[in-house]
Design an enzyme around this catalytic site. Structure first.
Site, PDB file in Angstrom:
ATOM      1  N   HIS A  86      -2.078  -1.779  -5.301  1.00 18.72           N
ATOM      2  CA  HIS A  86      -0.644  -1.507  -5.372  1.00 18.72           C
ATOM      3  C   HIS A  86      -0.329  -0.018  -5.315  1.00 18.72           C
ATOM      4  O   HIS A  86       0.843   0.374  -5.265  1.00 18.72           O
ATOM      5  CB  HIS A  86      -0.082  -2.131  -6.663  1.00 18.72           C
ATOM      6  CG  HIS A  86       1.377  -2.426  -6.599  1.00 18.72           C
ATOM      7  ND1 HIS A  86       2.297  -1.809  -7.419  1.00 18.72           N
ATOM      8  CD2 HIS A  86       2.082  -3.266  -5.800  1.00 18.72           C
ATOM      9  CE1 HIS A  86       3.507  -2.267  -7.137  1.00 18.72           C
ATOM     10  NE2 HIS A  86       3.404  -3.139  -6.165  1.00 18.72           N
TER      11      HIS A  86
ATOM     12  N   LYS B 112       0.458   3.653  -4.061  1.00 21.71           N
ATOM     13  CA  LYS B 112       1.209   4.126  -2.905  1.00 21.71           C
ATOM     14  C   LYS B 112       1.086   5.646  -2.868  1.00 21.71           C
ATOM     15  O   LYS B 112       1.708   6.353  -3.659  1.00 21.71           O
ATOM     16  CB  LYS B 112       2.663   3.670  -3.007  1.00 21.71           C
ATOM     17  CG  LYS B 112       2.792   2.145  -2.959  1.00 21.71           C
ATOM     18  CD  LYS B 112       4.157   1.669  -3.392  1.00 21.71           C
ATOM     19  CE  LYS B 112       4.247   0.158  -3.230  1.00 21.71           C
ATOM     20  NZ  LYS B 112       3.286  -0.564  -4.079  1.00 21.71           N
TER      21      LYS B 112
ATOM     22  N   HIS C 121      13.325  -0.453  -6.041  1.00 22.88           N
ATOM     23  CA  HIS C 121      11.903  -0.741  -5.912  1.00 22.88           C
ATOM     24  C   HIS C 121      11.108   0.357  -6.616  1.00 22.88           C
ATOM     25  O   HIS C 121       9.902   0.283  -6.756  1.00 22.88           O
ATOM     26  CB  HIS C 121      11.508  -0.832  -4.432  1.00 22.88           C
ATOM     27  CG  HIS C 121      10.150  -1.402  -4.209  1.00 22.88           C
ATOM     28  ND1 HIS C 121       9.050  -0.624  -3.873  1.00 22.88           N
ATOM     29  CD2 HIS C 121       9.679  -2.661  -4.285  1.00 22.88           C
ATOM     30  CE1 HIS C 121       7.985  -1.383  -3.744  1.00 22.88           C
ATOM     31  NE2 HIS C 121       8.323  -2.627  -3.998  1.00 22.88           N
TER      32      HIS C 121
ATOM     33  N   LYS D  69       9.806   2.538  -9.851  1.00 20.85           N
ATOM     34  CA  LYS D  69       9.378   2.174 -11.203  1.00 20.85           C
ATOM     35  C   LYS D  69       9.317   3.454 -12.037  1.00 20.85           C
ATOM     36  O   LYS D  69       8.624   4.408 -11.665  1.00 20.85           O
ATOM     37  CB  LYS D  69       7.993   1.511 -11.213  1.00 20.85           C
ATOM     38  CG  LYS D  69       7.954   0.180 -10.456  1.00 20.85           C
ATOM     39  CD  LYS D  69       7.549   0.380  -9.036  1.00 20.85           C
ATOM     40  CE  LYS D  69       7.241  -0.956  -8.378  1.00 20.85           C
ATOM     41  NZ  LYS D  69       7.762  -1.060  -7.013  1.00 20.85           N
TER      42      LYS D  69
END
Length: 590
Positions: A248, A250, A476, A478
């Site tokens: 996950h 990025k 999107h 966090k």
């Protein structure tokens, strides 16, 4: 007009063009490139994203009569599925009831559909219909250079459909990639390779690209098939040896003639993530090459960012990344002022427990923050786009483990129990968003998980972001932070890929003697001491971002607004047919 970039124009110092990848303004790809051709959006990612893609391709229009037996059945399933989600048992609900005393009760679910339509029309519509991310406004790629001495290097993405001032100082992927003429490396969860390469000016699209992913079996085969036309694309498959883990993380590693740059972000490398969602990124300074013969310890920052980045990359145990690790060793990362927080899959014992996940965050907060007077009144805020299984009650992980991390301030043994505000979009937030219901495809909270933890929803707060103009651009991004009681100061701030889940943050096992982490995640932590400050003042007006500021640009409104008794958390895999979204459609996932 196509803007060509010369090699001379790229060999500039940190105070010039290479410092600001958006300097060159509007850059449109040539329509007849031999390297990359324009492609329609493709369905990539989770089941929720597939449902959103299907909804956009074949939208179901709202019908006030709802006479179809299919929709009638879906409607009853909808009502049955969401019954009981109102937060009437919340301790704070009495306050809401007191404030609304004397007012009429809200209308029942089957209220006049014309009234509901009128309410929807008051919301800002998506400017491009179902192809909202294909036809960008003419000025979307115009230059908006951040201040040279920007304090935090934290940016939001540009969003179509907003007033121009809300994009002044925001970044877009096309600007991010434009100046990187040497090999690139992309770490991410989802990829649309054709679209990703199309963000380059045509003359730079043949540069080597390394894609680090976690796909297996059919998903991996689809990814490799995407790359068949592009011989410059290579792959590194991240090892995922623990069930239900994902890659996950990025991150971009962007290489230049004079150095390299790290970008840690929240967006997938797909078209839909970059236009009408709220995303965030940290962009490093330009890291210059060290003089030959420099010692191995050279180029380290006060936050030990270089050591931690090398340790994170080494955890992949992948020969494809070896060259990149060596390159980083040869560069000066000493200007970095943030701490790196990663997660890598595994079970860790002893001192290794504090290398990754939320125990890594706990250690950094213990070592680099200080106790604050009346800290029990300083709330913890978590904001995310997906939620994992928390257990049967809050003591299983959220309060018993994760909250202990988020409430750490310095080496004090005091663990107060301050308020915890969790920000996650409600159904109405999604319905009235720029994308409408399909925005919920990036919010993959399932009803199966939600039904097991109704207790969690008493923590929930709405997504509201008037301060950044992004109330209708679903998050999107966090973020996690600790705020003062009046929400004007921050004790720390974290932007990360990690959602609210044990898989992302890790969970203690075997009587707290080991921690198990399932997924790869990456984020950066801001603590005031690294900026010679005691706390971060919260920036009240984030946009237009045209002048330097020492106030921190929180992406959403503070204080957060608690769910009312009528609000429900968005769950992607149940239908919503009671009211149309901003495109006049309903949500009927297959």
């Amino acid at each position: 007009m196509i803007v060509k970039l010369t090699t001379m124009g790229l060999l500039l110092s940190e105070m010039s063009q290479a410092s600001h990848p958006l300097l060159f303004g509007k850059v449109k790809p040539e329509p007849k490139s031999d390297t990359v051709t324009a492609a329609p959006p493709i369905s990539i990612g989770s089941e929720a994203r597939h449902a959103a893609h299907a909804s956009q391709l074949k939208p179901v229009k709202y019908d006030s009569n709802q006479s179809s037996p299919f929709l009638a059945g879906k409607r009853k399933k909808d009502e049955d599925s969401i019954s009981g989600w109102a937060l009437s048992d919340s301790d704070d609900d009495d306050k809401d009831k007191g404030q609304s005393s004397g007012q009429k009760d809200p209308p029942p679910k089957r209220s006049n559909p014309k009234l509901k339509k009128a309410k929807v029309e008051e919301r800002p519509p998506s400017p491009h219909g179902r192809t909202y991310y294909i036809d960008e406004p003419d000025d979307f790629f115009e230059t908006s250079v951040p201040p040279v001495n920007d304090t935090y290097r934290f940016y939001l993405n540009k969003v179509t459909g907003l007033e121009k001032r809300y994009n002044t100082g925001a970044l877009h992927i096309k600007g991010e990639l434009i100046l990187s003429l040497n090999p690139l490396s992309f770490f991410n969860y989802c990829f649309d390779i054709a679209w990703m390469l199309q963000q380059y000016p045509p003359e730079f699209r043949d540069k080597p690209v390394l894609i680090v992913h976690g796909d297996k079996r059919e998903a991996k085969a689809r990814l490799l098939q995407q790359a068949q036309p592009y011989s410059q694309v290579r792959f590194c498959q991240a090892k995922l040896d623990i069930a239900f883990g994902t890659h996950h993380t990025k991150m971009m590693l962007l290489w230049y003639e004079e150095g390299f740059r790290v970008v840690i972000l929240t967006s997938n490398m797909i078209r839909a993530d970059w236009y009408q969602k709220t995303q965030g990124l940290w962009m490093s300074p330009l890291y210059l090459r060290l003089p030959k013969g420099s010692p191995e310890t050279a180029g380290e920052s006060p936050t030990l960012f270089k050591r931690d980045l090398l340790e994170y990359l080494g955890a992949y145990r992948a020969p494809e990344i070896t060259d990149w690790i060596q390159r980083i060793r040869e560069h000066d990362l000493s200007e970095t002022r943030v701490y790196l927080i990663g997660s890598t899959p595994g079970r860790y014992l002893g001192s290794d427990m504090e290398r990754w996940g939320h125990l890594r965050l706990r250690k950094l907060l213990r070592d680099h923050t200080r106790p604050i007077p009346n800290e029990e009144k300083w709330p913890v805020i978590g904001q995310f786009s997906s939620i994992g299984s928390m257990g049967l009650d809050k003591t299983k992980w959220l309060a018993g483990e994760f909250q202990c991390t988020l409430t750490t301030l310095g080496k004090s043994s005091l663990r107060p129990d301050p308020p915890m505000h969790l920000i996650y979009p409600s159904v109405d937030d999604v319905r009235t968003s720029l994308e409408g219901y399909p925005a919920g495809g990036s919010l993959p909270y399932s009803i199966q998980t939600a039904q097991k933890q109704i207790w969690l929803h008493s923590y929930f707060h709405r997504w509201q972001a008037e301060t950044t103009g992004r109330s209708h651009a679903m998050p999107h991004i966090k973020t996690y932070m600790r705020a003062s009681p009046d929400f004007t100061q921050l004790a720390w701030f974290l932007v990360t890929s990690a959602n609210l889940s044990k898989a992302a943050w890790g969970a203690l096992e075997k009587n707290n003697t080991q921690v198990m982490v399932r997924s790869y995640e990456l984020g950066v932590l801001y603590v005031p001491s690294a900026f010679s400050m005691s706390t971060f003042p919260v920036q009240m007006d984030v946009f237009p971002a045209t002048t330097p500021s020492t106030s921190f640009p929180v992406p959403f409104d503070l204080p957060p607004k608690r769910y009312s008794s009528k609000d429900q958390p968005w769950m992607w895999n149940i239908p919503y047919t009671q009211a149309p979204d901003t495109h006049g459609n309903i949500w009927v996932p297959s």
